[in-house]
Design a protein around this motif. Structure first.
Motif, PDB file in Angstrom:
ATOM      1  N   UNK A 130       0.847  -1.196   0.000  1.00 35.27           N
ATOM      2  CA  UNK A 130       0.000   0.000   0.000  1.00 35.27           C
ATOM      3  C   UNK A 130       0.880   1.243   0.000  1.00 35.27           C
ATOM      4  N   UNK A 131       0.636   2.123  -0.969  1.00 38.66           N
ATOM      5  CA  UNK A 131       1.346   3.405  -0.998  1.00 38.66           C
ATOM      6  C   UNK A 131       0.393   4.455  -0.451  1.00 38.66           C
ATOM      7  N   UNK A 132       0.656   4.891   0.764  1.00 43.54           N
ATOM      8  CA  UNK A 132      -0.298   5.757   1.476  1.00 43.54           C
ATOM      9  C   UNK A 132      -0.259   7.197   0.977  1.00 43.54           C
ATOM     10  N   UNK A 133      -1.436   7.798   1.002  1.00 46.23           N
ATOM     11  CA  UNK A 133      -1.575   9.165   0.506  1.00 46.23           C
ATOM     12  C   UNK A 133      -0.645  10.128   1.234  1.00 46.23           C
ATOM     13  N   UNK A 134      -0.514   9.946   2.546  1.00 48.61           N
ATOM     14  CA  UNK A 134       0.302  10.871   3.350  1.00 48.61           C
ATOM     15  C   UNK A 134       1.726  10.951   2.794  1.00 48.61           C
ATOM     16  N   UNK A 160      -3.574   8.109  -5.400  1.00 51.24           N
ATOM     17  CA  UNK A 160      -3.365   8.899  -6.614  1.00 51.24           C
ATOM     18  C   UNK A 160      -2.317   9.959  -6.287  1.00 51.24           C
ATOM     19  N   UNK A 161      -1.321  10.108  -7.162  1.00 47.60           N
ATOM     20  CA  UNK A 161      -0.176  10.951  -6.801  1.00 47.60           C
ATOM     21  C   UNK A 161      -0.412  12.456  -6.859  1.00 47.60           C
ATOM     22  N   UNK A 162       0.447  13.167  -6.119  1.00 50.72           N
ATOM     23  CA  UNK A 162       0.478  14.634  -6.177  1.00 50.72           C
ATOM     24  C   UNK A 162       1.723  15.036  -6.944  1.00 50.72           C
ATOM     25  N   UNK A 206      -1.578  -1.581 -17.683  1.00 49.27           N
ATOM     26  CA  UNK A 206      -1.640  -2.689 -16.715  1.00 49.27           C
ATOM     27  C   UNK A 206      -2.914  -3.506 -16.928  1.00 49.27           C
ATOM     28  N   UNK A 207      -4.002  -2.818 -17.294  1.00 47.07           N
ATOM     29  CA  UNK A 207      -5.244  -3.557 -17.584  1.00 47.07           C
ATOM     30  C   UNK A 207      -5.049  -4.459 -18.798  1.00 47.07           C
ATOM     31  N   UNK A 208      -4.335  -3.940 -19.765  1.00 43.81           N
ATOM     32  CA  UNK A 208      -4.071  -4.743 -20.968  1.00 43.81           C
ATOM     33  C   UNK A 208      -3.268  -6.001 -20.602  1.00 43.81           C
ATOM     34  N   UNK A 209      -2.493  -5.904 -19.529  1.00 47.00           N
ATOM     35  CA  UNK A 209      -1.691  -7.051 -19.084  1.00 47.00           C
ATOM     36  C   UNK A 209      -2.493  -7.933 -18.117  1.00 47.00           C
ATOM     37  N   UNK A 210      -3.754  -7.632 -17.964  1.00 46.79           N
ATOM     38  CA  UNK A 210      -4.627  -8.526 -17.195  1.00 46.79           C
ATOM     39  C   UNK A 210      -4.995  -8.044 -15.802  1.00 46.79           C
ATOM     40  N   UNK A 211      -4.489  -6.906 -15.359  1.00 47.94           N
ATOM     41  CA  UNK A 211      -4.803  -6.429 -14.003  1.00 47.94           C
ATOM     42  C   UNK A 211      -6.216  -5.853 -13.965  1.00 47.94           C
ATOM     43  N   UNK A 212      -6.860  -6.069 -12.829  1.00 46.38           N
ATOM     44  CA  UNK A 212      -8.159  -5.408 -12.611  1.00 46.38           C
ATOM     45  C   UNK A 212      -7.901  -4.224 -11.712  1.00 46.38           C
ATOM     46  N   UNK A 213      -8.322  -3.050 -12.176  1.00 48.87           N
ATOM     47  CA  UNK A 213      -7.987  -1.842 -11.416  1.00 48.87           C
ATOM     48  C   UNK A 213      -9.252  -1.031 -11.151  1.00 48.87           C
ATOM     49  N   UNK A 214      -9.470  -0.697  -9.887  1.00 42.65           N
ATOM     50  CA  UNK A 214     -10.616   0.144  -9.534  1.00 42.65           C
ATOM     51  C   UNK A 214     -10.081   1.372  -8.803  1.00 42.65           C
ATOM     52  N   UNK A 215     -10.874   2.439  -8.854  1.00 48.53           N
ATOM     53  CA  UNK A 215     -10.456   3.652  -8.148  1.00 48.53           C
ATOM     54  C   UNK A 215     -11.474   3.971  -7.064  1.00 48.53           C
ATOM     55  N   UNK A 216     -10.995   4.055  -5.833  1.00 48.63           N
ATOM     56  CA  UNK A 216     -11.906   4.299  -4.714  1.00 48.63           C
ATOM     57  C   UNK A 216     -11.252   5.164  -3.662  1.00 48.63           C
ATOM     58  N   UNK A 217     -11.943   6.160  -3.214  1.00 50.80           N
ATOM     59  CA  UNK A 217     -11.466   7.040  -2.141  1.00 50.80           C
ATOM     60  C   UNK A 217     -10.056   7.560  -2.404  1.00 50.80           C
ATOM     61  N   UNK A 218      -9.770   7.904  -3.636  1.00 53.90           N
ATOM     62  CA  UNK A 218      -8.451   8.472  -3.952  1.00 53.90           C
ATOM     63  C   UNK A 218      -7.356   7.436  -4.091  1.00 53.90           C
ATOM     64  N   UNK A 219      -7.734   6.164  -4.023  1.00 52.53           N
ATOM     65  CA  UNK A 219      -6.733   5.098  -4.166  1.00 52.53           C
ATOM     66  C   UNK A 219      -7.031   4.261  -5.398  1.00 52.53           C
TER      67      UNK A 219
END
Ligand code: UD1
Length: 430
Positions: A82-86, A112-114, A130-143
């Motif tokens: 986990x790469x934390x927002x802080x 999501x980066x600053x 990354x999706x093209x390489x098969x990853x499933x990616x969702x965006x939630x609460x800034x992550x």
């Protein structure tokens, strides 16, 4: 908050040494995620973005021993992908952990980066690849939440050239199953640097540094030792410093082969540039500087990361220089501060028209982003009187001991405030 106090008027002379490239060191540190073994990196610059990346990796459970001469990273103990927002909010390059985390652990949660406030800076192309390489990616609460069983090789054509996007997907592809072909890749030397490290770790990569990169995925990577290339933007900044002050400066420990566009432009602007050796460039300016237009492009074109510094030079050149910014929107935040110092600059969309030479006079100015700070320091070196450059923490993100290096070459520059850099160095070496 630290400030620089700069008294202008001294020509820079002698030799100035360039540190390792921050923008190579950041992806190379992220690459350590891809193996259980230790990765040793030499020539890592002691700047704040590196310290941020160290904290980021450490927060995930990695062991990072950051020292001035070499840095050892061990991700065997990586426990929390986990790469934390802080931590990542100050640095957009943190998106670089996304690819290696998914490749290594099958999952990633990355804020999501600053980073530099230079326009909308999406990472949609990282996600798409990354999706093209098969990853499933969702965006939630800034992550971004990403998952995959195992990445598989894919044919990826970047819609737009992206440096960290190319690096992120390269790090994902090296552990994917099968072959990945990436086209319209960034050709920046930092991509080639990363690929050289990955190859030393056992990856199979062809074409890094060209627009088309082919990767044959392997099941695991091993440790390696690698020396980061010199920072071409720091080197370019010093070349401009030599020219703008009418000095005679040799920039050492650099890689002249990476500086083609900047050297050509300085010559067009009337400076004399001599490549003394593959790692040393001398710049001299004993006559008036002349206006010359620049247009930022992907490597090997004129770097956007040198646009602000070049603009400071253009204020001192005779005639009208057009500065076109093609890579980022809103990357003219240094303009209003240069104008406050007496520069004659008009901005229309992505073009700045600079009329020179302008007599710059000292003022209190404020840094807004990393390279804008460098531009203000350069302007202050030729301004009449004592300029106070505030918020130099932006500069500390990417320039190592800049005030020490410039003073050794004859500049009158002093840091006032919390003395961030020495304390950080002591901490890093601990
Ligand atoms: C890298 C450098 C930065 C430099 C920039 C351009 C690092 C850590 N930073 O930043 O110093 O200024 O290259 O040379 O290496 N874009 C998208 N979607 C994406 C990614 C990028 O639209 O998914 C756009 C950006 O908004 C921008 C352009 O592509 O307009 C180039 O950005 P990119 O090359 O990705 O910059 P960075 O890699 O972030």
């Amino acid at each position: 908050m630290d400030r620089f106090v700069i008294r202008g008027g001294n020509p820079l002379t002698g030799v100035i040494h360039v540190s390792g490239a921050k923008n190579s060191a950041l992806p190379c540190m992220a690459a350590a995620i891809l193996t259980d073994d230790a990765v040793t990196l030499e020539n890592i610059p002691q700047v704040r973005d590196i310290e941020t990346e160290r904290r980021l990796l450490a927060s995930m459970g990695a062991e990072v021993d950051l020292r001035e001469d070499r840095t050892i990273l061990s991700c065997r103990t990586l426990s929390d992908p986990v790469a934390k927002y802080e931590i990542v909010k100050t640095m957009r390059a943190s998106a670089l952990v996304l690819g290696p985390l998914i490749a290594r652990t099958g999952m990633a949660r990355v804020a999501m980066p600053g980073g530099c406030a230079i326009g909308g800076r999406p990472i949609d192309l990282h996600i798409k690849g990354l999706e093209k390489m098969g990853a499933e990616i969702a965006q939630e609460h800034g992550y971004l939440e990403a998952r995959v069983e195992r990445l598989r090789g894919a044919h990826i054509v970047f819609d737009k050239i992206t440096v960290t996007g190319t690096e992120d997907l390269l790090m994902a592809a090296v552990l994917a199953e099968g072959e990945t072909l990436m086209e319209n890749c960034a050709r920046e030397p930092e991509v080639a640097d990363l690929a050289a490290l990955l190859t030393a770790m056992g990856a199979r990569i062809e074409g890094a540094g060209t627009g088309s990169i082919r990767v044959e995925g392997v099941s695991s990577l091993h440790g390696a030792r690698y020396r980061i290339s010199p920072d071409r933007i720091e080197a370019g900044t010093f070349l401009v410093a030599g020219a703008i002050t009418g000095g005679d400066l040799t920039v050492a420990n650099c890689c002249a082969a990476h500086l083609g566009a900047v050297m050509a432009k300085l010559e067009e602007a009337g400076a004399r540039v001599d490549v003394l050796a593959p790692d040393a460039v001398r710049v001299r300016a004993d006559g008036p500087l002349r206006a010359a237009d620049i247009s930022t492009e992907e490597y090997p074109g004129f770097p956007t990361d040198m646009q602000a510094q070049y603009m400071a030079l253009a204020t001192q050149a005779e005639g009208v220089s057009l500065v076109r910014e093609n890579i980022f929107e809103n990357r003219f935040m240094h303009v209003q501060e240069l104008v406050r110092m007496g520069a004659n600059i008009k901005v229309d969309g992505s073009t700045a028209t600079v009329r020179g030479p302008a007599r710059l006079s000292a003022a209190a100015v404020m840094c807004s982003d990393l390279r804008a700070s460098a531009s203000l320091v350069l302007a202050a070196l030729v301004a009449e009187g004592e300029t106070v450059v505030d918020r130099v923490y932006h500069m500390d993100r990417g320039y190592e001991r800049i005030e020490e290096k410039l003073s050794q070459a004859g500049a009158q520059i002093q840091r006032l405030g919390n003395l961030f850099a020495p304390r950080e160095r002591a901490h890093s070496a601990a």
